[in-house]
Design an enzyme around this catalytic site. Structure first.
Site, short mmCIF file in Angstrom:
data_model
loop_
_atom_site.label_atom_id
_atom_site.label_comp_id
_atom_site.label_asym_id
_atom_site.label_seq_id
_atom_site.Cartn_x
_atom_site.Cartn_y
_atom_site.Cartn_z
N GLY A 112 0.83 -1.21 0.00
CA GLY A 112 0.00 0.00 0.00
C GLY A 112 0.86 1.25 0.00
CB ALA A 113 4.21 1.77 -1.25
CE1 TYR A 165 -8.78 0.33 9.82
CE2 TYR A 165 -8.90 1.19 12.06
CZ TYR A 165 -8.24 1.08 10.84
OH TYR A 165 -7.04 1.73 10.66
N1 LIG Z 1 -4.89 7.39 8.70
C1 LIG Z 1 -5.02 7.10 9.98
O1 LIG Z 1 -5.44 7.94 10.81
C2 LIG Z 1 -4.61 5.74 10.48
C3 LIG Z 1 -4.71 5.49 11.86
C4 LIG Z 1 -4.36 4.24 12.34
C5 LIG Z 1 -3.89 3.26 11.46
N2 LIG Z 1 -3.82 3.52 10.12
C6 LIG Z 1 -3.32 2.44 9.25
O2 LIG Z 1 -2.31 2.95 8.40
C7 LIG Z 1 -2.22 2.15 7.21
C8 LIG Z 1 -2.11 3.05 6.00
O3 LIG Z 1 -3.32 3.78 5.88
P1 LIG Z 1 -3.40 5.29 5.36
O4 LIG Z 1 -4.02 6.08 6.42
O5 LIG Z 1 -2.12 5.70 4.76
O6 LIG Z 1 -4.53 5.10 4.24
P2 LIG Z 1 -4.51 5.31 2.65
O7 LIG Z 1 -3.93 6.63 2.30
O8 LIG Z 1 -5.89 5.01 2.20
O9 LIG Z 1 -3.50 4.20 2.17
C9 LIG Z 1 -3.84 2.84 2.24
C10 LIG Z 1 -2.99 2.08 1.25
O10 LIG Z 1 -3.41 0.71 1.29
C11 LIG Z 1 -3.72 0.32 -0.04
N3 LIG Z 1 -4.71 -0.74 -0.12
C12 LIG Z 1 -6.02 -0.72 0.22
N4 LIG Z 1 -6.59 -1.88 -0.10
C13 LIG Z 1 -5.64 -2.66 -0.66
C14 LIG Z 1 -5.62 -3.95 -1.20
N5 LIG Z 1 -6.72 -4.71 -1.28
N6 LIG Z 1 -4.45 -4.43 -1.67
C15 LIG Z 1 -3.32 -3.68 -1.65
N7 LIG Z 1 -3.28 -2.44 -1.17
C16 LIG Z 1 -4.44 -1.93 -0.67
C17 LIG Z 1 -4.23 1.58 -0.72
O11 LIG Z 1 -4.22 1.42 -2.12
P3 LIG Z 1 -5.28 2.22 -3.06
O12 LIG Z 1 -4.76 3.62 -3.19
O13 LIG Z 1 -5.26 1.44 -4.32
O14 LIG Z 1 -6.60 2.18 -2.33
C18 LIG Z 1 -3.22 2.55 -0.19
O15 LIG Z 1 -2.03 2.47 -0.90
C19 LIG Z 1 -3.46 1.25 7.23
O16 LIG Z 1 -3.08 -0.05 7.64
C20 LIG Z 1 -4.36 1.89 8.27
O17 LIG Z 1 -5.20 0.95 8.91
C21 LIG Z 1 -4.16 4.74 9.61
#
Ligand SMILES: NC(=O)c1ccc[n+]([C@@H]2O[C@H](COP(=O)([O-])OP(=O)(O)OC[C@H]3O[C@@H](n4cnc5c(N)ncnc54)[C@H](OP(=O)(O)O)[C@@H]3O)[C@@H](O)[C@H]2O)c1
Length: 323
Positions: free
Chosen positions: A43-44, A201
């Site tokens: 998910g980079a 979640y």
């Molecule tokens: N943002 C927050 O406040 C927060 C808080 C706690 C934990 N997290 C965790 O941080 C991590 C990164 O999240 P983020 O906030 O950076 O969200 P984000 O910007 O939505 O990034 C998520 C990444 O995961 C990819 N992804 C989603 N579904 C996928 C799949 N089926 N196969 C492969 N890749 C997939 C997305 O790809 P696409 O662009 O193609 O969708 C994107 O590259 C997650 O594990 C999330 O649970 C985030």
């Protein structure tokens, strides 16, 4: 109190909150060089994963962007190369919603890459997209956020061991604290009305932590360490699925108070490269500092049951299992 005093008071509280938010961000300050090392970030293409991959590329690593959307991933790759001048950034297809895709990614990686020093299990989706099953017939959010990281790490473990000292970083969330994960019903049906989306979640994020605890135990002495983290409340695309007036209100406050994706990537980077944590394994971090976990979720019986149930769900062969 007149209206002006009340408004001034509210404005002051909001400013103090904003300053507090900025001051409490943990930053990775290490100078670790990654020339000659290989890192995989799932998910980079955007958000926290993008800034994690960008940092590794700046340090000279060969970086594999494991992504489901080729176009978005290629775009991220071009930006990373342009910023860092490091051409050693590669896109490989990885869809965490499909075990076949995870297996195909790992097979290709194992056949074509010489080493693996850092694996960051970052890909994830938010609570809102949960009310369906994956192509493998499982709870969609559990599969994307937890089962696939479990499977991918198992399939890449030989490369990690051969490249030791190496590290596995699992991106979890503080939301794990409200999880309600039943080891006897791990893949709880997502359509149950009494099962809110945010608990689903939270369960997937507790899965990341339980996995980290048991993985660290099973990897003890191999030179491969693993830790989990909460990145903070970060304004990323993960909240894009929200709808209605709640979404508008949420976006307003999130824009004001949530941290940036660059800030959100710091703890992932810290756990992947900092010499401070080279001998720490099986722990949980946020803002680049170790945090405690509740006693219930670290109980060996609970952890073992979830591990064994997950082994069944991802269909590990006896050879792929870690003892
Ligand atoms: N943002 C927050 O406040 C927060 C808080 C706690 C934990 N997290 C965790 O941080 C991590 C990164 O999240 P983020 O906030 O950076 O969200 P984000 O910007 O939505 O990034 C998520 C990444 O995961 C990819 N992804 C989603 N579904 C996928 C799949 N089926 N196969 C492969 N890749 C997939 C997305 O790809 P696409 O662009 O193609 O969708 C994107 O590259 C997650 O594990 C999330 O649970 C985030």
């Amino acid at each position: 109190m007149d209206l002006l005093t009340i408004l001034t008071f509210i404005a002051l509280v909001l400013i103090i909150l904003k300053i507090y938010n900025k001051l409490t961000v943990g930053w990775d300050r290490s100078y670790t060089c990654l020339i000659g090392k290989t890192a995989v970030v799932t998910g980079a293409n955007t958000g926290i994963g993008f800034y994690t991959a960008l940092d590794f590329a700046k340090r000279g690593a060969r970086v594999i962007l494991a992504c489901r959307n080729k176009e978005k991933a290629e775009n991220a790759r071009k930006i990373i190369i342009k910023i860092t001048g490091n051409p050693n950034v590669v896109v490989k297809n990885y869809d965490a919603a499909s075990f076949a895709s995870v297996r195909a990614f790992a097979k290709d990686f194992n056949e074509t890459e010489g080493r693996l020093d850092i694996l960051v299990n970052n890909a994830g989706i938010g609570a809102d997209r949960m009310r369906k099953k994956s192509e493998d017939g499982y709870n969609f959010v559990m599969q994307v956020n937890y089962y696939s990281s479990f499977l991918l790490t198992h399939l890449l473990i030989d490369k990690l061991k051969a490249s030791a000292p190496s590290r596995v970083v699992n991106v979890s969330s503080v939301m794990h604290r409200i999880a309600d994960l039943d080891p006897d019903n791990l893949d709880r049906y997502p359509k149950e009305r009494s099962f809110p989306t945010y608990i689903n979640y939270a369960n997937s994020k507790l899965g990341n932590i339980v996995f980290t605890i048991e993985l660290a135990r099973r990897l003890d002495g191999t030179g491969v360490t693993t830790n989990a983290l909460h990145p903070g409340a970060i304004l990323t695309d993960i909240f894009n699925g929200m709808r209605g007036w709640q979404a508008i209100l949420f976006k307003f406050f999130a824009t004001l108070y949530f941290k940036t994706p660059l800030e959100g990537a710091q703890t992932s980077i810290y756990l992947a490269v900092s010499p401070e944590v080279q001998n720490i394994s099986g722990q949980y971090f946020s803002d680049c500092a170790e945090r405690s976990l509740s006693r219930e979720i670290t109980q060996h019986n609970f952890v073992k049951k979830i591990w064994e149930k997950t082994e069944e769900i991802v269909h590990l062969t006896p050879q792929e299992k870690l003892n």
